[in-house]
Design a protein around this motif. Structure first.
Motif, PDB file in Angstrom:
ATOM      1  N   ILE A  39      38.965  24.447  41.841  1.00 56.88           N
ATOM      2  CA  ILE A  39      39.598  22.914  41.969  1.00 56.88           C
ATOM      3  C   ILE A  39      38.090  22.136  41.723  1.00 56.88           C
ATOM      4  O   ILE A  39      38.237  21.052  41.738  1.00 56.88           O
ATOM      5  CB  ILE A  39      40.559  22.984  42.536  1.00 56.88           C
ATOM      6  CG1 ILE A  39      41.847  22.875  41.765  1.00 56.88           C
ATOM      7  CG2 ILE A  39      41.028  21.368  42.490  1.00 56.88           C
ATOM      8  CD1 ILE A  39      43.053  23.380  42.238  1.00 56.88           C
ATOM      9  N   ILE A  40      37.314  21.960  42.932  1.00 59.89           N
ATOM     10  CA  ILE A  40      36.620  21.132  43.891  1.00 59.89           C
ATOM     11  C   ILE A  40      35.015  21.479  42.570  1.00 59.89           C
ATOM     12  O   ILE A  40      34.473  20.085  42.616  1.00 59.89           O
ATOM     13  CB  ILE A  40      35.811  22.136  45.130  1.00 59.89           C
ATOM     14  CG1 ILE A  40      37.228  22.074  46.179  1.00 59.89           C
ATOM     15  CG2 ILE A  40      35.088  21.595  45.340  1.00 59.89           C
ATOM     16  CD1 ILE A  40      37.074  22.541  47.649  1.00 59.89           C
ATOM     17  N   LEU A  71      41.164  18.253  51.047  1.00 58.56           N
ATOM     18  CA  LEU A  71      41.240  16.451  50.750  1.00 58.56           C
ATOM     19  C   LEU A  71      41.272  15.384  50.984  1.00 58.56           C
ATOM     20  O   LEU A  71      40.090  15.755  52.149  1.00 58.56           O
ATOM     21  CB  LEU A  71      43.503  16.687  50.687  1.00 58.56           C
ATOM     22  CG  LEU A  71      44.309  16.832  50.624  1.00 58.56           C
ATOM     23  CD1 LEU A  71      45.409  16.991  50.789  1.00 58.56           C
ATOM     24  CD2 LEU A  71      44.471  16.849  48.584  1.00 58.56           C
ATOM     25  N   TYR A  93      34.639  19.574  38.581  1.00 56.07           N
ATOM     26  CA  TYR A  93      35.097  18.353  38.099  1.00 56.07           C
ATOM     27  C   TYR A  93      34.060  17.109  39.268  1.00 56.07           C
ATOM     28  O   TYR A  93      33.522  17.399  39.930  1.00 56.07           O
ATOM     29  CB  TYR A  93      36.447  17.510  38.671  1.00 56.07           C
ATOM     30  CG  TYR A  93      36.474  16.784  40.495  1.00 56.07           C
ATOM     31  CD1 TYR A  93      37.244  15.772  40.760  1.00 56.07           C
ATOM     32  CD2 TYR A  93      36.514  17.759  41.161  1.00 56.07           C
ATOM     33  CE1 TYR A  93      36.365  15.503  42.045  1.00 56.07           C
ATOM     34  CE2 TYR A  93      36.839  17.433  42.648  1.00 56.07           C
ATOM     35  CZ  TYR A  93      36.377  15.911  42.698  1.00 56.07           C
ATOM     36  OH  TYR A  93      36.456  15.241  44.171  1.00 56.07           O
ATOM     37  N   HIS A 138      38.196  11.115  44.058  1.00 56.62           N
ATOM     38  CA  HIS A 138      38.733  11.651  45.533  1.00 56.62           C
ATOM     39  C   HIS A 138      39.704  12.282  45.068  1.00 56.62           C
ATOM     40  O   HIS A 138      40.630  13.115  43.922  1.00 56.62           O
ATOM     41  CB  HIS A 138      39.733  10.522  45.641  1.00 56.62           C
ATOM     42  CG  HIS A 138      38.869   9.341  46.448  1.00 56.62           C
ATOM     43  ND1 HIS A 138      38.462   8.490  45.643  1.00 56.62           N
ATOM     44  CD2 HIS A 138      39.076   8.869  47.501  1.00 56.62           C
ATOM     45  CE1 HIS A 138      37.707   7.258  46.416  1.00 56.62           C
ATOM     46  NE2 HIS A 138      38.070   7.995  47.266  1.00 56.62           N
ATOM     47  N   ILE A 139      39.890  13.353  45.953  1.00 57.86           N
ATOM     48  CA  ILE A 139      41.098  14.919  46.170  1.00 57.86           C
ATOM     49  C   ILE A 139      42.383  13.962  46.434  1.00 57.86           C
ATOM     50  O   ILE A 139      41.577  14.277  47.522  1.00 57.86           O
ATOM     51  CB  ILE A 139      40.623  15.574  46.704  1.00 57.86           C
ATOM     52  CG1 ILE A 139      39.869  16.528  45.632  1.00 57.86           C
ATOM     53  CG2 ILE A 139      41.104  16.747  45.926  1.00 57.86           C
ATOM     54  CD1 ILE A 139      38.514  17.878  45.741  1.00 57.86           C
ATOM     55  N   SER A 181      39.068  11.792  39.411  1.00 59.93           N
ATOM     56  CA  SER A 181      40.156  12.389  41.146  1.00 59.93           C
ATOM     57  C   SER A 181      40.320  12.918  40.272  1.00 59.93           C
ATOM     58  O   SER A 181      41.014  13.484  38.934  1.00 59.93           O
ATOM     59  CB  SER A 181      40.593  11.484  40.494  1.00 59.93           C
ATOM     60  OG  SER A 181      40.088  10.169  42.257  1.00 59.93           O
ATOM     61  N   ILE A 182      41.365  13.314  41.083  1.00 58.83           N
ATOM     62  CA  ILE A 182      42.585  14.887  41.581  1.00 58.83           C
ATOM     63  C   ILE A 182      43.411  14.472  41.654  1.00 58.83           C
ATOM     64  O   ILE A 182      43.606  13.862  43.061  1.00 58.83           O
ATOM     65  CB  ILE A 182      42.471  16.575  41.630  1.00 58.83           C
ATOM     66  CG1 ILE A 182      41.009  16.688  40.831  1.00 58.83           C
ATOM     67  CG2 ILE A 182      43.035  17.123  41.538  1.00 58.83           C
ATOM     68  CD1 ILE A 182      40.446  18.340  41.984  1.00 58.83           C
TER      69      ILE A 182
END
Length: 231
Positions: free
Chosen positions: A169-170, A193, A173, A30-31, A178-179
């Motif tokens: 960022i996407i 998000l 990971y 999840h972000i 998760s972020i």
């Protein structure tokens, strides 16, 4: 699988309560946007999860591990201000992270440097604030961590670079990580998000998937935030 679990988490600074009986669970993959007005407890929460602060009450678990040596090896933390010496060269910072973190990829870091057009020989103090923040972000995202804690990752970055940073960022990971992103620039990150956490005065106001919240209110997350926290 529950990746992050906060149970009855409370943090007091003397008579001031920064976080009060806070409960939260975040799964893998999840972000999550951590959203709230200034002084709401966002940075305190992130520092508790990162192990930089100790709770007054309650517990934090990362992949079932209490905050400590084991959990810190699972967490990559990007602070809201620089933590590196300005006398360092960019390549020195990469070397420092490579020596300190077993899961750090210098190849990934240099690849992002090249795409951003940042000279590895530059001293950090010679860079603009926005470029220093880019360097800090790529260092954090070059780790193969389970949980990434990003405190205001795009606050000082020019709008032209934000899309690249969000893509970074996407793309850096995996689905088992998760972020958690704390930011005031909601409109800029809303599209990446999966879920949002609204926090106010150290308490949880909302924790919801983004799509459900949009459909229920027929508004953007930015518009919902402005409504919830209207002065």
């Amino acid at each position: 699988m529950t990746l992050l679990e906060c149970n009855d988490l409370t943090k007091k600074y003397g008579a001031h309560t920064a976080l009060s009986h806070f409960n939260l669970q975040i799964g893998a993959g999840h972000i999550t946007g951590l959203l709230g007005p200034n002084g709401s407890g966002k940075t305190t929460l992130i520092k508790l999860i990162a192990g930089l602060l100790s709770p007054t009450e309650g517990t934090v678990l990362v992949k079932g591990q209490p905050v400590g040596t084991a959990s810190k090896s699972l967490v990559s933390y990007l602070p809201d201000h620089t933590c590196l010496s300005g006398r360092m060269r960019v390549r020195d910072a990469i070397g420092f992270f490579e020596d300190f973190y077993r899961d750090f990829s210098s190849q990934c870091a240099y690849g992002m440097l090249e795409k951003l057009g940042i000279d590895p020989a530059s001293r950090l103090k010679s860079l603009s604030r926005g470029t220093r923040e880019k360097v800090q972000l790529l260092l954090a995202m070059s780790r193969n961590a389970s949980l990434y804690l990003l405190d205001e990752p795009i606050a000082g970055v020019d709008p032209a670079a934000r899309d690249y940073i969000l893509r970074t960022i996407i793309s850096n990971y995996n689905e088992n990580a998760s972020i958690l992103i704390s930011t005031h620039l909601i409109a800029d990150i809303e599209n990446i998000l999966d879920e949002v956490v609204f926090i106010q005065n150290g308490t949880l106001r909302v924790h919801s998937p983004v799509d459900s919240l949009r459909q229920k209110n027929r508004k953007s997350i930015d518009a919902i935030f402005r409504e919830v926290f209207r002065c």
